[in-house]
Design an enzyme around this catalytic site. Structure first.
Site, PDB file in Angstrom:
ATOM      1  N   ASP A 358       0.678  -1.219   0.105  1.00  0.00           N
ATOM      2  CA  ASP A 358      -0.192   0.106   0.136  1.00  0.00           C
ATOM      3  C   ASP A 358       0.799   1.288  -0.103  1.00  0.00           C
ATOM      4  O   ASP A 358       1.952   1.114   0.557  1.00  0.00           O
ATOM      5  CB  ASP A 358      -0.995  -0.059   1.181  1.00  0.00           C
ATOM      6  CG  ASP A 358      -2.038   0.966   1.081  1.00  0.00           C
ATOM      7  OD1 ASP A 358      -2.365   1.471   0.051  1.00  0.00           O
ATOM      8  OD2 ASP A 358      -2.602   1.372   2.190  1.00  0.00           O
ATOM      9  N   GLY A 361       0.285   5.217  -4.748  1.00  0.00           N
ATOM     10  CA  GLY A 361      -0.155   6.565  -5.110  1.00  0.00           C
ATOM     11  C   GLY A 361      -0.057   7.810  -4.343  1.00  0.00           C
ATOM     12  O   GLY A 361       0.308   8.603  -4.900  1.00  0.00           O
ATOM     13  N   ARG A 371       0.176   8.999 -10.315  1.00  0.00           N
ATOM     14  CA  ARG A 371       0.151   7.872  -9.707  1.00  0.00           C
ATOM     15  C   ARG A 371       0.897   6.495  -9.956  1.00  0.00           C
ATOM     16  O   ARG A 371       1.500   5.656  -9.437  1.00  0.00           O
ATOM     17  CB  ARG A 371      -1.326   7.484  -9.262  1.00  0.00           C
ATOM     18  CG  ARG A 371      -1.951   8.547  -8.168  1.00  0.00           C
ATOM     19  CD  ARG A 371      -3.524   8.497  -7.994  1.00  0.00           C
ATOM     20  NE  ARG A 371      -3.645   6.909  -7.509  1.00  0.00           N
ATOM     21  CZ  ARG A 371      -3.793   6.474  -6.196  1.00  0.00           C
ATOM     22  NH1 ARG A 371      -3.502   7.729  -5.408  1.00  0.00           N
ATOM     23  NH2 ARG A 371      -4.013   5.423  -5.957  1.00  0.00           N
ATOM     24  N   HIS A 375       3.235   2.984  -8.828  1.00  0.00           N
ATOM     25  CA  HIS A 375       3.234   1.752  -9.094  1.00  0.00           C
ATOM     26  C   HIS A 375       4.470   1.161 -10.006  1.00  0.00           C
ATOM     27  O   HIS A 375       4.839  -0.045  -9.618  1.00  0.00           O
ATOM     28  CB  HIS A 375       1.926   1.383 -10.053  1.00  0.00           C
ATOM     29  CG  HIS A 375       0.579   1.871  -9.285  1.00  0.00           C
ATOM     30  ND1 HIS A 375       0.280   1.342  -7.993  1.00  0.00           N
ATOM     31  CD2 HIS A 375      -0.283   2.769  -9.799  1.00  0.00           C
ATOM     32  CE1 HIS A 375      -0.820   2.068  -7.799  1.00  0.00           C
ATOM     33  NE2 HIS A 375      -1.268   2.527  -8.650  1.00  0.00           N
ATOM     34  N   SER A 404      -6.854  -5.704  -6.508  1.00  0.00           N
ATOM     35  CA  SER A 404      -8.225  -6.275  -5.996  1.00  0.00           C
ATOM     36  C   SER A 404      -9.063  -6.153  -6.892  1.00  0.00           C
ATOM     37  O   SER A 404      -9.122  -5.191  -7.616  1.00  0.00           O
ATOM     38  CB  SER A 404      -8.231  -5.743  -4.318  1.00  0.00           C
ATOM     39  OG  SER A 404      -8.714  -4.410  -4.778  1.00  0.00           O
ATOM     40  N   THR A 405     -10.136  -7.020  -6.560  1.00  0.00           N
ATOM     41  CA  THR A 405     -11.503  -6.557  -7.125  1.00  0.00           C
ATOM     42  C   THR A 405     -11.845  -5.054  -7.014  1.00  0.00           C
ATOM     43  O   THR A 405     -12.911  -4.826  -7.832  1.00  0.00           O
ATOM     44  CB  THR A 405     -12.561  -7.607  -6.611  1.00  0.00           C
ATOM     45  OG1 THR A 405     -12.506  -7.497  -5.311  1.00  0.00           O
ATOM     46  CG2 THR A 405     -12.253  -9.004  -7.099  1.00  0.00           C
ATOM     47  N   GLU A 406     -11.582  -4.443  -5.939  1.00  0.00           N
ATOM     48  CA  GLU A 406     -12.231  -3.117  -5.532  1.00  0.00           C
ATOM     49  C   GLU A 406     -11.171  -2.004  -6.485  1.00  0.00           C
ATOM     50  O   GLU A 406     -11.831  -0.886  -6.562  1.00  0.00           O
ATOM     51  CB  GLU A 406     -12.024  -2.825  -4.041  1.00  0.00           C
ATOM     52  CG  GLU A 406     -12.878  -3.565  -3.054  1.00  0.00           C
ATOM     53  CD  GLU A 406     -12.597  -4.907  -2.915  1.00  0.00           C
ATOM     54  OE1 GLU A 406     -11.469  -5.350  -3.026  1.00  0.00           O
ATOM     55  OE2 GLU A 406     -13.578  -5.841  -2.747  1.00  0.00           O
ATOM     56  N   ARG A 410     -11.146   2.516  -9.850  1.00  0.00           N
ATOM     57  CA  ARG A 410     -10.011   3.509  -9.931  1.00  0.00           C
ATOM     58  C   ARG A 410     -10.234   3.980 -11.375  1.00  0.00           C
ATOM     59  O   ARG A 410     -10.794   3.430 -12.277  1.00  0.00           O
ATOM     60  CB  ARG A 410      -8.499   2.996  -9.698  1.00  0.00           C
ATOM     61  CG  ARG A 410      -8.447   2.567  -8.169  1.00  0.00           C
ATOM     62  CD  ARG A 410      -6.982   2.366  -7.869  1.00  0.00           C
ATOM     63  NE  ARG A 410      -6.672   1.989  -6.380  1.00  0.00           N
ATOM     64  CZ  ARG A 410      -5.722   1.844  -5.913  1.00  0.00           C
ATOM     65  NH1 ARG A 410      -4.507   1.963  -6.814  1.00  0.00           N
ATOM     66  NH2 ARG A 410      -5.492   1.298  -4.624  1.00  0.00           N
ATOM     67  N   LEU A 472      11.454 -20.426  -4.053  1.00  0.00           N
ATOM     68  CA  LEU A 472      10.579 -19.468  -3.428  1.00  0.00           C
ATOM     69  C   LEU A 472       9.293 -19.590  -4.289  1.00  0.00           C
ATOM     70  O   LEU A 472       9.360 -19.320  -5.513  1.00  0.00           O
ATOM     71  CB  LEU A 472      11.186 -17.820  -3.294  1.00  0.00           C
ATOM     72  CG  LEU A 472      10.082 -16.940  -3.038  1.00  0.00           C
ATOM     73  CD1 LEU A 472       9.466 -17.145  -1.280  1.00  0.00           C
ATOM     74  CD2 LEU A 472      10.685 -15.574  -3.088  1.00  0.00           C
ATOM     75  N   ARG A 529       1.263  -5.281   6.065  1.00  0.00           N
ATOM     76  CA  ARG A 529       0.683  -3.869   5.222  1.00  0.00           C
ATOM     77  C   ARG A 529       1.660  -2.648   5.620  1.00  0.00           C
ATOM     78  O   ARG A 529       1.951  -2.413   6.474  1.00  0.00           O
ATOM     79  CB  ARG A 529      -0.583  -3.630   5.822  1.00  0.00           C
ATOM     80  CG  ARG A 529      -1.205  -2.352   4.918  1.00  0.00           C
ATOM     81  CD  ARG A 529      -2.720  -2.247   4.951  1.00  0.00           C
ATOM     82  NE  ARG A 529      -3.287  -1.442   3.998  1.00  0.00           N
ATOM     83  CZ  ARG A 529      -4.398  -1.635   3.693  1.00  0.00           C
ATOM     84  NH1 ARG A 529      -5.380  -2.307   3.965  1.00  0.00           N
ATOM     85  NH2 ARG A 529      -4.916  -0.489   2.619  1.00  0.00           N
ATOM     86  N   GLU A 548      -0.036 -13.485  12.165  1.00  0.00           N
ATOM     87  CA  GLU A 548       0.281 -12.232  12.963  1.00  0.00           C
ATOM     88  C   GLU A 548       0.337 -10.885  11.967  1.00  0.00           C
ATOM     89  O   GLU A 548       0.820 -11.123  10.825  1.00  0.00           O
ATOM     90  CB  GLU A 548       1.620 -12.598  13.465  1.00  0.00           C
ATOM     91  CG  GLU A 548       2.009 -13.936  14.418  1.00  0.00           C
ATOM     92  CD  GLU A 548       1.016 -13.420  15.779  1.00  0.00           C
ATOM     93  OE1 GLU A 548       1.167 -12.402  16.176  1.00  0.00           O
ATOM     94  OE2 GLU A 548       0.583 -14.285  16.359  1.00  0.00           O
TER      95      GLU A 548
END
Length: 588
Positions: A358, A361, A371, A375, A404-406, A410, A472, A529, A548
């Site tokens: 996060d 932007g 913005r 990214h 994300s789906t949200e 944008r 990994l 985050r 955690e």
């Protein structure tokens, strides 16, 4: 066959001869596959012949990477294709080289991964692991590449197929049963342990080629499972609808032949009788011709200029190799300051770290930049450094929230740049090649519905190109929403219960997990985050139930591996109780 070559714009006499040899070899080795190819548009049939012939010949991996002039073993359809001594005169290799160039395929994707069995006849443990391995089986790689070709030329099948997990599994299970004798010859069983455990004496009997009641019951059980999975989902494109219906009917006929074979199944590959095949395929051919006239496919223009040698077109540059023939991974890049990773006790190391990246932007806005620049820096600088830091400390799983789906809410330009960044820097061809060189396996979690077709193809291509990597696992969540994932899993469970595949009264957490998008993704130990926000934003709710949580104020573009190491070190100081009482003298 010659008319088909003309439709496909293959004019060079040497290439025509090579493609014809492939077609004849496939027709002799597997008439059912050849019949299905006749339902494809003529423009793509020569590619079908070359790709299918290569999957059964010495051209396929690991010998795609063999030095020119090598003569590795392996059987081709209908016998050895070419002499096996000179790649320039091998018709399969010649046709495949032209096919790769003509249809812009990636030769690295024609490499199957190392055998999924462990050398002692043991295959995957669960059905879901079996599904993952089955997608990588050599015999069906040709079909995956053909579907990719169709998708690139306006036939929307590739992304659609990715969503039809049960149907795809039915194809693979039918194939596994039909070729059971081949697997036994190699001393392996690629069937999942969870089904073999239900028939305790079947596995040793199979490996000894003994037809026992347990083996009979196992074969009948698996054939029934394949039939349930082969229930045909709807498909709008007329040509593909004919192909799909015919494929289903041929698979059901093949399953009939498997069950009718009895003890011969352990020694030979059963095939439907010729009259059965003709009853299925003959009417379908007329329908396919009409369907492809309604929605035609355009062949690529003829390839001009000097034709590259077969060896040069197919043999990728090789680095050091380990004993499996897979290039040995490079060491991770050091941090620019020379700082070394902390020493972390094995018992204090998380297995799986998930990151909400996060602040991209806001980082850009505070600097007067668009913005999109945030990214770009977040992907090209921060994420790359964090991945190399994860490699340095031996972290097995890293999952990042990329789109994300949200995020569809944008600005359209920002969405376009986000998806472009994912394609170019994470899961595209160049990104996949770079990550594979360090031993990083790429995976994708999310919903293909709504994503552009080229993005879906790149995400799938990145998974295939790195599937052999084990250092990994980097999972990128694209078009991902936690509630949507749980809803889809519930829908899959409901369909399975309706079809009688599971008992609704016995559904537990394990059964639910098996119906998630990535059921083998381990639980998240540490969810981190950046950007100053303190919420989980619909990210991996099932897997992160006991994670955690670690929140930092740094915007993602300013993050590097040292932030990861601090987060992991902080994790190691915590006591994880999972609802139990842990003594202060006994750190968890």
């Amino acid at each position: 066959m010659r008319a088909v070559l003309s439709r496909a714009a293959i004019d060079d006499p040497a290439l025509r001869a090579a493609y014809l040899a492939c077609g004849r070899a496939v027709r002799a080795a597997d008439p059912a596959d050849y019949a299905l190819m006749r339902l494809m548009p003529p423009e793509v049939r020569p590619a079908c012949w070359a790709l299918r012939a290569a999957t059964g010949s010495h051209v396929a991996a690991p010998t795609l990477a063999a030095p020119a002039g090598a003569s590795p073993g392996g059987d081709s359809p209908g016998g050895r294709a070419g002499t096996g001594t000179d790649p320039a005169t091998d018709p399969v290799r010649t046709a495949l080289a032209d096919c790769v160039r003509r249809w812009n395929l990636n030769p690295q994707e024609l490499h199957p991964p190392p055998d999924s069995a462990d050398g002692h006849g043991h295959g995957p443990a669960t059905w879901q692991q079996w599904r993952t391995c089955a997608r990588q089986r050599r015999r069906l790689l040709w079909l995956e590449q053909v579907l990719l070709v169709l998708s690139r030329h306006g036939v929307p099948v590739y992304g659609w197929l990715l969503r039809q997990e049960n149907f795809e599994s039915g194809l693979h299970l039918t194939d596994a049963l039909a070729y059971l004798s081949d697997d036994i010859t190699r001393g392996r069983l690629t069937l999942p342990a969870e089904v073999l455990d239900a028939f305790p004496t079947a596995a040793p009997a199979l490996l000894e080629r003994r037809w026992t009641p347990a083996v009979h019951a196992l074969v009948a059980h698996l054939a029934g499972q394949a039939r349930r999975w082969l229930r045909r989902p709807p498909l709008a494109h007329p040509g593909l609808a004919v192909l799909l219906r015919t494929t289903t009917r041929l698979c059901l006929a093949r399953l009939d032949a498997v069950e009718a074979a009895g003890p011969a199944l352990l020694h030979h590959t059963p095939r439907p009788a010729l009259p059965v095949r003709l009853r299925i395929v003959t009417p379908a051919q007329a329908l396919a011709v009409a369907a492809w006239r309604i929605a035609p496919l355009t062949a690529p223009p003829a390839v001009r200029g000097p034709r590259p040698s077969a060896a040069a077109a197919l043999i990728p540059a090789q680095a050091r190799h380990d004993r499996t023939g897979v290039p040995a991974p490079r060491p991770p890049l050091p941090h620019h300051t020379g700082v070394r990773p902390p020493r972390l006790p094995a018992g204090r190391m998380p297995r799986h770290v998930a990151v909400i990246m996060d602040g991209n932007g806001r980082w850009a806005t505070r600097r007067g930049l668009p913005r999109s620049e945030g990214h770009r820096v977040g992907a090209q600088k921060a994420l790359r450094d964090v991945v190399h830091g994860a490699l340095e400390i031996g972290l097995p799983h890293l999952t990042v929230y990329a789109f994300s789906t949200e995020n569809w809410k944008r600005d359209l330009q920002e969405i376009a740049f986000l998806l472009h960044t994912i394609r170019e820097d994470l899961n595209g061809e160049a990104g996949a090649k770079e990550w594979a060189s360090y031993g990083v396996r790429l995976r994708w979690a999310g919903d293909s519905e709504g994503l552009p077709t080229d993005v879906v193809e790149d995400l799938a291509r990145g998974e295939r190109a790195t599937r052999h990597c084990t250092r990994l696992t980097l999972t990128t969540c694209v078009n991902y929403g936690g509630r949507a994932e749980l809803t889809r899993a519930a829908a899959r469970l409901a369909r399975a219960a309706r079809d009688g595949d599971i008992d609704a009264d016995r559904i537990g957490t394990g059964e639910f997990t098996r119906h998630l998008s990535l059921p083998d993704l381990p639980d998240v130990d540490l969810l981190w985050r950046t950007g100053g926000e303190q919420r989980t934003s619909n990210f991996l709710p099932w897997h992160a139930t006991y994670a955690e949580l670690h929140f930092t104020d740094t915007h993602w573009p300013d993050v590097d591996r040292r932030d990861l190491w601090r987060a992991v070190t902080e994790y190691g100081r915590r006591q994880r109780r999972y609802g139990a009482v842990v003594s202060n003298a006994q750190p968890s």
